[in-house]
Design a protein around this motif. Sequence first.
Motif, PDB file in Angstrom:
ATOM      1  N   HIS A 439      15.542 -10.493  -5.509  1.00 28.91           N
ATOM      2  CA  HIS A 439      15.233 -11.634  -4.643  1.00 28.91           C
ATOM      3  C   HIS A 439      14.254 -11.218  -3.555  1.00 28.91           C
ATOM      4  CE1 HIS A 439      16.689 -14.478  -1.245  1.00 28.91           C
ATOM      5  NE2 HIS A 439      15.696 -15.036  -1.886  1.00 28.91           N
ATOM      6  N   TYR A 440      14.534 -10.083  -2.940  1.00 28.49           N
ATOM      7  CA  TYR A 440      13.667  -9.582  -1.866  1.00 28.49           C
ATOM      8  C   TYR A 440      12.263  -9.291  -2.393  1.00 28.49           C
ATOM      9  CZ  TYR A 440      11.695  -6.013   1.221  1.00 28.49           C
ATOM     10  OH  TYR A 440      10.846  -5.273   2.009  1.00 28.49           O
ATOM     11  N   GLN A 441      12.169  -8.571  -3.505  1.00 32.15           N
ATOM     12  CA  GLN A 441      10.866  -8.198  -4.043  1.00 32.15           C
ATOM     13  C   GLN A 441      10.094  -9.422  -4.539  1.00 32.15           C
ATOM     14  OE1 GLN A 441      11.753  -5.257  -7.004  1.00 32.15           O
ATOM     15  NE2 GLN A 441      12.352  -3.698  -5.510  1.00 32.15           N
ATOM     16  N   TYR A 442      10.774 -10.328  -5.200  1.00 30.47           N
ATOM     17  CA  TYR A 442      10.122 -11.522  -5.752  1.00 30.47           C
ATOM     18  C   TYR A 442       9.555 -12.385  -4.623  1.00 30.47           C
ATOM     19  CZ  TYR A 442       9.490 -14.972  -9.503  1.00 30.47           C
ATOM     20  OH  TYR A 442       8.946 -15.821 -10.449  1.00 30.47           O
ATOM     21  N   THR A 443      10.319 -12.503  -3.529  1.00 34.70           N
ATOM     22  CA  THR A 443       9.855 -13.297  -2.398  1.00 34.70           C
ATOM     23  C   THR A 443       8.693 -12.608  -1.699  1.00 34.70           C
ATOM     24  OG1 THR A 443      12.083 -14.205  -2.073  1.00 34.70           O
ATOM     25  CG2 THR A 443      10.555 -14.399  -0.237  1.00 34.70           C
ATOM     26  N   ARG A 444       8.781 -11.309  -1.495  1.00 31.95           N
ATOM     27  CA  ARG A 444       7.699 -10.574  -0.837  1.00 31.95           C
ATOM     28  C   ARG A 444       6.421 -10.580  -1.670  1.00 31.95           C
ATOM     29  NH1 ARG A 444       7.337  -7.811   4.059  1.00 31.95           N
ATOM     30  NH2 ARG A 444       6.873  -5.840   3.043  1.00 31.95           N
ATOM     31  N   GLN A 445       6.575 -10.708  -2.977  1.00 34.51           N
ATOM     32  CA  GLN A 445       5.402 -10.796  -3.845  1.00 34.51           C
ATOM     33  C   GLN A 445       4.869 -12.223  -3.939  1.00 34.51           C
ATOM     34  OE1 GLN A 445       6.851  -9.053  -7.474  1.00 34.51           O
ATOM     35  NE2 GLN A 445       6.981  -7.004  -6.587  1.00 34.51           N
ATOM     36  N   LYS A 446       5.529 -13.154  -3.247  1.00 37.95           N
ATOM     37  CA  LYS A 446       5.106 -14.557  -3.119  1.00 37.95           C
ATOM     38  C   LYS A 446       5.160 -15.316  -4.453  1.00 37.95           C
ATOM     39  CE  LYS A 446       3.969 -13.018   0.990  1.00 37.95           C
ATOM     40  NZ  LYS A 446       2.641 -13.088   1.588  1.00 37.95           N
ATOM     41  N   HIS A 447       6.152 -14.988  -5.274  1.00 36.54           N
ATOM     42  CA  HIS A 447       6.310 -15.683  -6.548  1.00 36.54           C
ATOM     43  C   HIS A 447       7.267 -16.871  -6.445  1.00 36.54           C
ATOM     44  CE1 HIS A 447       3.952 -12.672  -8.465  1.00 36.54           C
ATOM     45  NE2 HIS A 447       4.874 -11.730  -8.481  1.00 36.54           N
ATOM     46  N   HIS A 448       7.928 -17.018  -5.344  1.00 34.07           N
ATOM     47  CA  HIS A 448       8.947 -18.053  -5.183  1.00 34.07           C
ATOM     48  C   HIS A 448       8.320 -19.417  -4.886  1.00 34.07           C
ATOM     49  CE1 HIS A 448       7.805 -16.881  -1.141  1.00 34.07           C
ATOM     50  NE2 HIS A 448       8.375 -17.988  -0.660  1.00 34.07           N
ATOM     51  N   GLN A 449       9.084 -20.468  -5.082  1.00 32.16           N
ATOM     52  CA  GLN A 449       8.731 -21.787  -4.555  1.00 32.16           C
ATOM     53  C   GLN A 449       9.481 -22.008  -3.232  1.00 32.16           C
ATOM     54  OE1 GLN A 449       9.587 -24.416  -7.987  1.00 32.16           O
ATOM     55  NE2 GLN A 449       7.382 -24.763  -8.116  1.00 32.16           N
ATOM     56  N   MET A 450      10.806 -21.926  -3.310  1.00 33.49           N
ATOM     57  CA  MET A 450      11.637 -22.072  -2.113  1.00 33.49           C
ATOM     58  C   MET A 450      12.671 -20.946  -2.139  1.00 33.49           C
ATOM     59  SD  MET A 450      13.417 -25.580  -0.724  1.00 33.49           S
ATOM     60  CE  MET A 450      14.302 -25.924  -2.247  1.00 33.49           C
ATOM     61  N   SER A 451      12.715 -20.167  -1.084  1.00 29.76           N
ATOM     62  CA  SER A 451      13.575 -18.984  -1.057  1.00 29.76           C
ATOM     63  C   SER A 451      14.443 -19.004   0.188  1.00 29.76           C
ATOM     64  CB  SER A 451      12.718 -17.708  -1.079  1.00 29.76           C
ATOM     65  OG  SER A 451      13.537 -16.556  -1.042  1.00 29.76           O
ATOM     66  N   HIS A 452      15.739 -18.752  -0.016  1.00 29.84           N
ATOM     67  CA  HIS A 452      16.625 -18.636   1.142  1.00 29.84           C
ATOM     68  C   HIS A 452      16.611 -17.195   1.618  1.00 29.84           C
ATOM     69  CE1 HIS A 452      20.519 -17.969   3.253  1.00 29.84           C
ATOM     70  NE2 HIS A 452      20.105 -19.072   3.863  1.00 29.84           N
ATOM     71  N   MET A 453      16.161 -17.001   2.851  1.00 29.15           N
ATOM     72  CA  MET A 453      16.067 -15.664   3.428  1.00 29.15           C
ATOM     73  C   MET A 453      16.657 -15.663   4.828  1.00 29.15           C
ATOM     74  SD  MET A 453      14.478 -13.540   1.277  1.00 29.15           S
ATOM     75  CE  MET A 453      13.557 -12.289   2.179  1.00 29.15           C
ATOM     76  N   LYS A 454      17.021 -14.476   5.263  1.00 23.37           N
ATOM     77  CA  LYS A 454      17.501 -14.286   6.628  1.00 23.37           C
ATOM     78  C   LYS A 454      16.686 -13.144   7.228  1.00 23.37           C
ATOM     79  CE  LYS A 454      21.928 -14.443   7.442  1.00 23.37           C
ATOM     80  NZ  LYS A 454      23.363 -14.063   7.502  1.00 23.37           N
ATOM     81  N   LEU A 455      15.787 -13.477   8.167  1.00 22.99           N
ATOM     82  CA  LEU A 455      14.914 -12.487   8.778  1.00 22.99           C
ATOM     83  C   LEU A 455      15.495 -12.051  10.117  1.00 22.99           C
ATOM     84  CD1 LEU A 455      11.423 -14.076   8.019  1.00 22.99           C
ATOM     85  CD2 LEU A 455      12.825 -12.572   6.599  1.00 22.99           C
ATOM     86  N   SER A 456      15.450 -10.766  10.379  1.00 22.47           N
ATOM     87  CA  SER A 456      16.101 -10.215  11.564  1.00 22.47           C
ATOM     88  C   SER A 456      15.477 -10.737  12.846  1.00 22.47           C
ATOM     89  CB  SER A 456      16.039  -8.689  11.536  1.00 22.47           C
ATOM     90  OG  SER A 456      14.704  -8.246  11.502  1.00 22.47           O
ATOM     91  N   ALA A 457      16.310 -10.784  13.881  1.00 23.44           N
ATOM     92  CA  ALA A 457      15.852 -11.224  15.199  1.00 23.44           C
ATOM     93  C   ALA A 457      15.153 -10.071  15.908  1.00 23.44           C
ATOM     94  CB  ALA A 457      17.034 -11.710  16.028  1.00 23.44           C
ATOM     95  N   SER A 458      14.461 -10.379  16.999  1.00 28.66           N
ATOM     96  CA  SER A 458      13.745  -9.367  17.762  1.00 28.66           C
ATOM     97  C   SER A 458      13.943  -9.613  19.252  1.00 28.66           C
ATOM     98  CB  SER A 458      12.248  -9.391  17.409  1.00 28.66           C
ATOM     99  OG  SER A 458      11.720 -10.693  17.580  1.00 28.66           O
ATOM    100  N   PHE A 459      13.394  -8.752  20.066  1.00 30.17           N
ATOM    101  CA  PHE A 459      13.534  -8.842  21.517  1.00 30.17           C
ATOM    102  C   PHE A 459      12.871 -10.107  22.055  1.00 30.17           C
ATOM    103  CE2 PHE A 459      11.810  -7.585  25.767  1.00 30.17           C
ATOM    104  CZ  PHE A 459      13.018  -7.498  26.433  1.00 30.17           C
ATOM    105  N   ARG A 460      11.705 -10.436  21.540  1.00 32.87           N
ATOM    106  CA  ARG A 460      10.967 -11.643  21.881  1.00 32.87           C
ATOM    107  C   ARG A 460      10.512 -12.306  20.566  1.00 32.87           C
ATOM    108  NH1 ARG A 460      12.957 -11.148  26.159  1.00 32.87           N
ATOM    109  NH2 ARG A 460      11.965 -10.769  28.176  1.00 32.87           N
ATOM    110  N   PRO A 461      10.228 -13.601  20.579  1.00 32.52           N
ATOM    111  CA  PRO A 461       9.735 -14.238  19.357  1.00 32.52           C
ATOM    112  C   PRO A 461       8.471 -13.552  18.838  1.00 32.52           C
ATOM    113  CG  PRO A 461      10.294 -15.897  21.002  1.00 32.52           C
ATOM    114  CD  PRO A 461      10.363 -14.560  21.692  1.00 32.52           C
ATOM    115  N   VAL A 462       8.404 -13.360  17.540  1.00 40.23           N
ATOM    116  CA  VAL A 462       7.214 -12.784  16.913  1.00 40.23           C
ATOM    117  C   VAL A 462       6.665 -13.796  15.914  1.00 40.23           C
ATOM    118  CG1 VAL A 462       7.856 -10.374  17.239  1.00 40.23           C
ATOM    119  CG2 VAL A 462       8.671 -11.582  15.222  1.00 40.23           C
ATOM    120  N   PHE A 463       5.340 -13.905  15.852  1.00 41.38           N
ATOM    121  CA  PHE A 463       4.705 -14.924  15.030  1.00 41.38           C
ATOM    122  C   PHE A 463       3.666 -14.365  14.062  1.00 41.38           C
ATOM    123  CE2 PHE A 463       6.007 -17.028  18.985  1.00 41.38           C
ATOM    124  CZ  PHE A 463       6.710 -18.123  18.506  1.00 41.38           C
ATOM    125  N   TRP A 464       2.932 -13.327  14.486  1.00 44.61           N
ATOM    126  CA  TRP A 464       1.783 -12.884  13.701  1.00 44.61           C
ATOM    127  C   TRP A 464       2.179 -12.524  12.275  1.00 44.61           C
ATOM    128  CZ3 TRP A 464       0.660  -8.191  11.340  1.00 44.61           C
ATOM    129  CH2 TRP A 464      -0.650  -8.077  10.830  1.00 44.61           C
TER     130      TRP A 464
END
Length: 598
Positions: A439-464
């Motif tokens: 799931h992780y590799q397929y999503t990172r390779q941008k093969h998904h249409q809609m993917s449920h993911m949980k991205l870690s939080a950070s000290f301040r919002p990150v956007f780039w």
Amino acid sequence: MSYIRINCIYLPCLLALALNAYAQPLPDELTWETNNDSEVWANLNAPKGGSYTSFISSYPGTLRTIGPDSNNSFREHIDGNQLSLTAFHPNSQEILPQLATHWAYGKDERTVYYKLNPAAKWSDGITLSADDFLFTYSLLGSKRIKDPWYNHHYQKRILSVKKYDDHTISITGAVARPREELHYFYGMTPLPKHFFQYAYVDWVKDYNWKITPNTGPYQISKLTANQEIEFTRKKNWWAKDQKYNLGRFNVDKIIFKVIPDANVAYGEFEKGKLDNFSLPSPDFWHHKATGSLYNNGYLEKFLFFNDAPRTSSGLFLNLDMPILQDKNIRLALAHSMSFKHAPVGDYFRLNAFHTDYGSYSNPGILARPYDLEKTNHLLDEAGWMSRDHDGIRIKKGSRLSIDLMYHNKEHSQRWRIFKQDALKSGIEIKLDLQTPSHHYQYTRQKHHQMSHMKLSASFRPVFWEHFHSDNAHAVNSNNITNTDNLDIDKLIEAYSNATSKVERVSKAHALATAIHDSAVFIPGHSMPYARGAHWRWIKLPTWVGTRSTTDLFEPFGNGGLFWIDEQQKIDTRSARKSKIKYPIVNEVFDQFKTETEN
């Protein structure tokens, strides 16, 4: 000054350039600071010893923390044993010494000077030095590592690293920032120069399974492929007597067993082969974690509320997929699924990509509600007017069918309900349960249409990394929606270059609005707490955890608060055989609770 822009193979060639920033005089009138006055967050009387066993659902694809496939869930355990120059207090966010004993600020408001602790050593006994930081700056800016995020950060965000003597350095960032943010955005976690002596042509492959020397309390001591990873505590760790490490990192061995199925893992926990078990799943918490082991007091349950930025958990829509390039389709998806089906009290709905970041979060952004009428209107506008015999909308002979990829089997029932919700509007959701690694590799390779993911939080919002076009349409980047929007790019660059908190907060709010309007992310659920069960021989301080604790049994990083009572371990095992009972323990710790049900 020039850093790593040559074609030689061996890293000594790189070092010859990187180390040309040699000893130079410090600026006059620097005011050196340190912090030995903050409160400790551990039990100073916690005993050392014992072995602690937990589990992971999949074996990592690499031990590297940089380069392709390095952004995996196991990485946090490796990173947790590589110290940075400074740390943030988990309750007060005050700056604490780690590899640096003192720091000072330049008049330009973008440079921090650091005095390194002369006692700091790598796990192989080599002394940490300023050269390690110069080397790290060179390596992470090099295309050789095949990591766009690090390349960008060490080329565009950190502009220079200078050496004044073997234990004094400075780091200069691209823009001025508030002082506490200087340490976060421009702070560094060094890599050992002596270990990475040679960068072969296939650097990523050559260092894939090498155990990198570290500066933290534990080091990997045993690898059994696809079965187990073991860490051993360093008995003579150079930082063991520092104030903020006292009472922490108590267990001698930390063992992670690979168990892909949570039900199998829970069975191992009840057999006493695992020491604790996290219970975020409502089914596990309400139904499995019951019975004689709990009624007899052998297993203890806990619910601990925290007050920390939330992970960005939800559905990520890939704009490179033709069917999702129509914004009306994305909006219809957001309105077609009801998140009210989650058990009340177990989950809280997120409203935005960045939640609970204090003033940086935009309170005006609310998650789109379930609205069947609006969904139908949006789909009609998009030209999906007809339905086939299954009730699925069709357009030019194609069905309105979208794949939803996920990896947690425990979420299957939730997604099945969402599938039924969407079907009412004529949207077919095809559920695709994958292994975590695939799931992780397929999503990172941008093969998904809609993917449920949980991205870690950070000290301040990150956007780039998540929304800038620099990271769109490329594999192994964190822009998994392939957002490529010039207006969003400009806002991200303005946010990154803002020099005052007021300006940064304003731009963060504007970005939250732009991301919400783009409808590329459907906010999911948050769990503002840690809950689970553990055998009664696993002990925690009376205050249990900190404001930012998301895992009470995190053994590294700001964790390491627990210890093992070996006598209680013996007594409990004997009591089970003799059918002796202990009091039932099911505790709620809500000193940091802030949220209400939503």
